[in-house]
Design an enzyme around this catalytic site. Structure first.
Site, mmCIF file in Angstrom:
data_model
loop_
_atom_site.group_PDB
_atom_site.id
_atom_site.type_symbol
_atom_site.label_atom_id
_atom_site.label_comp_id
_atom_site.label_asym_id
_atom_site.label_seq_id
_atom_site.Cartn_x
_atom_site.Cartn_y
_atom_site.Cartn_z
ATOM 1 N N ALA A 64 -50.076 -32.218 84.840
ATOM 2 C CA ALA A 64 -51.477 -32.713 85.338
ATOM 3 C C ALA A 64 -52.726 -31.897 84.620
ATOM 4 O O ALA A 64 -52.183 -30.703 84.350
ATOM 5 C CB ALA A 64 -51.666 -32.829 86.714
ATOM 6 N N GLU A 110 -42.363 -35.444 84.516
ATOM 7 C CA GLU A 110 -42.362 -36.794 85.408
ATOM 8 C C GLU A 110 -42.720 -37.972 84.307
ATOM 9 O O GLU A 110 -41.912 -38.921 84.383
ATOM 10 C CB GLU A 110 -43.365 -36.604 86.432
ATOM 11 C CG GLU A 110 -42.935 -35.564 87.441
ATOM 12 C CD GLU A 110 -44.172 -35.501 88.644
ATOM 13 O OE1 GLU A 110 -45.266 -35.061 88.334
ATOM 14 O OE2 GLU A 110 -43.573 -35.492 89.742
ATOM 15 N N GLU A 130 -45.048 -26.858 89.791
ATOM 16 C CA GLU A 130 -46.201 -27.134 90.785
ATOM 17 C C GLU A 130 -46.189 -26.199 91.892
ATOM 18 O O GLU A 130 -47.257 -25.663 92.347
ATOM 19 C CB GLU A 130 -45.782 -28.537 91.365
ATOM 20 C CG GLU A 130 -46.447 -29.696 90.566
ATOM 21 C CD GLU A 130 -45.121 -30.309 89.637
ATOM 22 O OE1 GLU A 130 -44.227 -29.511 89.474
ATOM 23 O OE2 GLU A 130 -45.373 -31.363 89.060
HETATM 24 C C1 HXC Z 1 -55.297 -28.192 81.592
HETATM 25 C C2 HXC Z 1 -54.023 -26.804 80.258
HETATM 26 C C3 HXC Z 1 -52.694 -27.131 80.924
HETATM 27 C C4 HXC Z 1 -53.092 -27.941 82.098
HETATM 28 C C5 HXC Z 1 -52.388 -25.773 79.412
HETATM 29 N N1 HXC Z 1 -53.463 -25.996 79.149
HETATM 30 N N2 HXC Z 1 -51.762 -26.556 80.388
HETATM 31 N N3 HXC Z 1 -55.283 -27.228 80.563
HETATM 32 N N4 HXC Z 1 -54.097 -28.549 82.409
HETATM 33 N N5 HXC Z 1 -51.776 -28.562 82.696
HETATM 34 C C6 HXC Z 1 -54.664 -25.525 78.368
HETATM 35 C C7 HXC Z 1 -54.841 -24.033 78.481
HETATM 36 O O1 HXC Z 1 -55.899 -23.553 79.495
HETATM 37 C C8 HXC Z 1 -55.352 -23.385 77.273
HETATM 38 O O2 HXC Z 1 -56.463 -23.779 77.087
HETATM 39 C C9 HXC Z 1 -54.455 -24.434 76.340
HETATM 40 O O3 HXC Z 1 -54.043 -25.322 76.906
HETATM 41 C C10 HXC Z 1 -53.085 -23.625 75.695
HETATM 42 O O4 HXC Z 1 -52.393 -23.192 76.979
HETATM 43 P P1 HXC Z 1 -51.986 -21.679 77.038
HETATM 44 O O5 HXC Z 1 -51.885 -21.243 78.379
HETATM 45 O O6 HXC Z 1 -53.060 -20.688 76.240
HETATM 46 O O7 HXC Z 1 -50.815 -21.766 76.247
HETATM 47 P P2 HXC Z 1 -49.372 -20.861 76.348
HETATM 48 O O8 HXC Z 1 -49.723 -19.251 76.637
HETATM 49 O O9 HXC Z 1 -48.518 -20.966 75.194
HETATM 50 O O10 HXC Z 1 -48.870 -21.375 77.660
HETATM 51 C C11 HXC Z 1 -48.220 -22.458 77.666
HETATM 52 C C12 HXC Z 1 -47.907 -23.032 79.346
HETATM 53 C C13 HXC Z 1 -49.313 -22.558 80.098
HETATM 54 C C14 HXC Z 1 -46.916 -22.185 79.758
HETATM 55 C C15 HXC Z 1 -47.550 -24.305 79.153
HETATM 56 O O11 HXC Z 1 -50.337 -23.317 79.449
HETATM 57 C C16 HXC Z 1 -48.995 -23.223 81.476
HETATM 58 O O12 HXC Z 1 -48.323 -22.810 82.414
HETATM 59 N N6 HXC Z 1 -49.806 -24.448 81.818
HETATM 60 C C17 HXC Z 1 -49.620 -24.857 83.150
HETATM 61 C C18 HXC Z 1 -48.467 -25.642 83.276
HETATM 62 C C19 HXC Z 1 -48.575 -26.345 84.671
HETATM 63 O O13 HXC Z 1 -48.473 -25.638 85.588
HETATM 64 N N7 HXC Z 1 -48.183 -27.652 84.762
HETATM 65 C C20 HXC Z 1 -48.002 -28.368 86.111
HETATM 66 C C21 HXC Z 1 -49.588 -28.965 86.526
HETATM 67 S S1 HXC Z 1 -49.439 -29.647 87.880
HETATM 68 P P3 HXC Z 1 -57.744 -22.406 76.773
HETATM 69 O O14 HXC Z 1 -59.076 -23.488 76.654
HETATM 70 O O15 HXC Z 1 -57.750 -21.464 77.624
HETATM 71 O O16 HXC Z 1 -57.305 -22.339 75.313
HETATM 72 C C22 HXC Z 1 -48.976 -31.086 87.593
HETATM 73 C C23 HXC Z 1 -48.818 -32.052 89.003
HETATM 74 C C24 HXC Z 1 -48.468 -33.523 88.677
HETATM 75 O O17 HXC Z 1 -48.553 -31.493 86.596
HETATM 76 C C25 HXC Z 1 -48.634 -34.647 89.568
HETATM 77 C C26 HXC Z 1 -48.855 -35.923 89.165
HETATM 78 C C27 HXC Z 1 -49.214 -37.073 90.189
#
Ligand code: HXC
Length: 256
Positions: A64, A110, A130
């Protein structure tokens, strides 16, 4: 024109590529809305028989959009339009194959699990992180993941937040094949093209019956299967399929 997707036709297969590289294809409201709309377009287009959904080499989707999520409180989440988009995506009835490279995390994992078949590149990572954010999966990450990989691994992934490799996902049955990353989309398109050449009504009912196996008890599932099997006896494609076998020629299915 969608802003967050690229859409290409490969004969009877529609290839949809998530394209928000600046956010690792995080599933923004706009992206989910465009994906729901695109899948509905595929539903209504009789020339499209299957869909392949993919992302980039670095990310299928990183979940998300956390910047959007940060702006929503409880009331905002209860009125969240994204839930309606998820519902529309889940309801897609044609075969869908996910070609996954890189991160498939949270909502990205998902979304991949919404697909009927998952093909992964060797460097793909599947995870439900999450829990690291103080939340839990909300689009199938507890229900579909447990059904796909079993209790122990699903618990481990959801409660620890740690991702698994493509190879582990293959062993666990989450994905059906792994490929070198540069061949993932090609392999998914190959499978989709094969499926697209089959009788559409048979494909549709077979998909429905297979999905019922996750929801129904065995007796009810077998009843559904028998009804679907019988229903296909009334189709022109079934007659064509059997006649083509007898005449030793390829079948020409027309969806009737
Ligand atoms: C918004 C995101 C993002 C996300 C990455 N980015 N994931 N932006 N939402 N979920 C953005 C970062 O902020 C960054 O922007 C750019 O993408 C590159 O990411 P980095 O973190 O710099 O890359 P890296 O170091 O290679 O790390 C990759 C990663 C990490 C491990 C995937 O980005 C990460 O942990 N992302 C979050 C993953 C996460 O927690 N997903 C679950 C979300 S909750 P900038 O502008 O800084 O360059 C969910 C609930 C679903 O999904 C519910 C459904 C109903």
């Amino acid at each position: 024109m969608p802003q967050t997707l690229a859409v290409q036709s490969h004969q009877a297969v529609c290839l949809i590529t998530l394209q928000r590289p600046q956010a690792l294809n995080a599933l923004s409201t706009e992206l989910l809305a465009e994906l729901a709309t695109e899948l509905e377009r595929c539903t209504h287009d009789d020339t499209i028989r299957a869909v392949v959904l993919t992302g980039s080499r670095k990310a299928f989707a990183a979940g998300a959009d956390l910047n959007e999520m940060a702006e929503r409180d409880l009331v905002g989440m209860l009125n969240d339009p994204r839930q309606a988009y998820w519902q529309r995506i889940t309801g897609f009835a044609k075969p869908m194959i996910a070609a996954v490279n890189g991160y498939a995390l949270g909502g990205g994992c998902e979304l991949a699990m919404h697909a009927d078949i998952l093909i992964a590149g060797e460097e793909a990572q599947f995870g439900q992180p999450e829990i690291n954010l103080g939340i839990m999966p909300g689009a199938g990450g507890t229900q579909r993941l447990l059904r796909a990989v079993g209790k122990s691994l699903a618990m481990q992934m959801v409660l620890s937040g740690e991702p698994i490799s493509a190879r582990r996902a293959l062993e666990a049955g989450l994905v059906s094949e792994i490929t070198p990353p540069e061949l993932t989309v090609e392999r998914a398109l190959q499978i989709a093209t094969t499926i697209a050449s089959k009788a559409p009504l048979a494909v549709r009912l077979a998909k429905e019956a297979l999905l019922k196996a996750q929801d129904l008890d065995l007796a009810s599932g077998l009843r559904f299967e028998r009804h679907a099997f019988t229903l296909l006896a009334g189709t022109a494609d079934r007659n064509e399929g059997i006649r083509a076998f007898q005449e030793k020629r390829p079948a020409r299915f027309n969806g009737q």
